[in-house]
Design a protein around this motif. Structure first.
Motif, mmCIF file in Angstrom:
data_model
loop_
_atom_site.group_PDB
_atom_site.id
_atom_site.type_symbol
_atom_site.label_atom_id
_atom_site.label_comp_id
_atom_site.label_asym_id
_atom_site.label_seq_id
_atom_site.Cartn_x
_atom_site.Cartn_y
_atom_site.Cartn_z
ATOM 1 N N ALA A 101 0.824 -1.206 0.000
ATOM 2 C CA ALA A 101 0.000 0.000 0.000
ATOM 3 C C ALA A 101 0.859 1.258 0.000
ATOM 4 C CB ALA A 101 -0.932 -0.010 1.214
ATOM 5 N N VAL A 102 1.913 1.288 0.801
ATOM 6 C CA VAL A 102 2.775 2.471 0.886
ATOM 7 C C VAL A 102 3.489 2.712 -0.437
ATOM 8 C CG1 VAL A 102 4.846 3.400 1.976
ATOM 9 C CG2 VAL A 102 3.069 2.361 3.384
ATOM 10 N N ALA A 103 4.080 1.658 -1.011
ATOM 11 C CA ALA A 103 4.808 1.818 -2.268
ATOM 12 C C ALA A 103 3.879 2.231 -3.406
ATOM 13 C CB ALA A 103 5.521 0.511 -2.618
ATOM 14 N N THR A 104 2.693 1.652 -3.448
ATOM 15 C CA THR A 104 1.753 1.981 -4.525
ATOM 16 C C THR A 104 1.268 3.419 -4.415
ATOM 17 O OG1 THR A 104 1.034 -0.320 -4.547
ATOM 18 C CG2 THR A 104 -0.355 1.263 -5.681
ATOM 19 N N MET A 105 0.897 3.859 -3.214
ATOM 20 C CA MET A 105 0.414 5.228 -3.050
ATOM 21 C C MET A 105 1.530 6.246 -3.250
ATOM 22 S SD MET A 105 -2.706 4.865 -2.787
ATOM 23 C CE MET A 105 -2.950 6.638 -2.782
ATOM 24 N N LEU A 106 2.757 5.908 -2.893
ATOM 25 C CA LEU A 106 3.868 6.823 -3.154
ATOM 26 C C LEU A 106 4.117 6.963 -4.650
ATOM 27 C CD1 LEU A 106 5.968 8.573 -1.713
ATOM 28 C CD2 LEU A 106 7.519 6.601 -1.736
ATOM 29 N N ALA A 107 4.027 5.843 -5.364
ATOM 30 C CA ALA A 107 4.174 5.917 -6.824
ATOM 31 C C ALA A 107 3.031 6.700 -7.451
ATOM 32 C CB ALA A 107 4.231 4.498 -7.402
ATOM 33 N N PHE A 108 1.803 6.503 -6.966
ATOM 34 C CA PHE A 108 0.668 7.267 -7.487
ATOM 35 C C PHE A 108 0.816 8.755 -7.168
ATOM 36 C CE2 PHE A 108 -2.450 3.461 -7.492
ATOM 37 C CZ PHE A 108 -1.974 3.100 -8.747
ATOM 38 N N GLY A 109 1.387 9.069 -6.012
ATOM 39 C CA GLY A 109 1.605 10.465 -5.671
ATOM 40 C C GLY A 109 2.567 11.139 -6.631
ATOM 41 N N PHE A 110 3.660 10.460 -6.980
ATOM 42 C CA PHE A 110 4.613 11.025 -7.949
ATOM 43 C C PHE A 110 3.980 11.151 -9.330
ATOM 44 C CE2 PHE A 110 7.940 9.651 -4.889
ATOM 45 C CZ PHE A 110 8.621 10.862 -4.795
#
Length: 202
Positions: free
Chosen positions: A66-75
């Motif tokens: 969840a953290v990695a996916t949302m960080l990638a979506f944020g970028f």
């Protein structure tokens, strides 16, 4: 020349009717095949969902996903849509659902906990803020306060999915216990009947 005699039914004896084969129903006009039970049609949406990957992640693995996916979506949101909160919030909902679906049943409680952390980490690229740790922290807090609706919505989705999965797991365990109890009772009854027959024979 011999003549074959036709066998007349005796008085009081009814003529025999042919037995209907299995899977057929005898009616007044003859034997009719019994209609087969209609098969329950599975909706196409469920068939497509069954074909999707269904991994089983630990609590830590689901949180990292969840953290990695949302960080990638944020970028990506910052790069393509200039940090639009609406796009980020819409992407957060399916990530919350997948996190609750892919975590293993032993770690279901971790899904509603890891999802808000992932939302907060993913807002780092889109929150802005001045240089320095304090400025970025205040920007993240402000973003979380302004867009708390998306945060609560995703957490609610993860909580509902985790609760449904937990209830289904408890139901399957109860069914397994009832089946085991029934088999044990049947085995005890057979053992008692065998013992009673042995005593009678003795």
């Amino acid at each position: 020349m011999e003549q074959h005699r036709t066998r007349q039914p005796r008085r009081g004896q009814r003529p025999r009717t042919p037995l209907a084969p299995q899977g057929a129903v005898a009616g007044p006009a003859g034997v009719h095949p019994e209609p087969a039970a209609p098969r329950r049609r599975v909706p196409p949406v469920l068939l497509r969902l069954r074909r999707l990957p269904n991994p089983r992640l630990t609590g830590l693995g689901a949180g990292l996903f969840a953290v990695a996916t949302m960080l990638a979506f944020g970028f990506l949101d910052q790069l393509l849509f200039d940090g639009a909160p609406l796009v980020y919030g819409l992407l957060f909902l399916p990530v919350s659902a997948l996190t609750a679906l892919w975590v293993r049943t032993a770690d279901l409680v971790s899904a509603p906990i890891s999802v808000p952390i992932a939302f907060a980490v993913g807002t780092l690229p889109i929150s802005g803020g001045t240089a320095g740790f304090g400025g970025h922290t205040m920007a993240v807090v402000t973003t979380l306060a302004v867009h708390a609706g998306w945060l609560y919505g995703g957490t609610l989705v993860a909580g509902l999915i985790a609760s449904v999965r937990k209830i289904r797991q408890m139901g399957r365990r109860q069914v397994a216990r009832d089946a085991a109890t029934t088999r044990a009772g049947a085995g005890t009854a057979r053992t008692g009947a065998t013992a009673s027959r042995a005593v009678r024979r003795g």
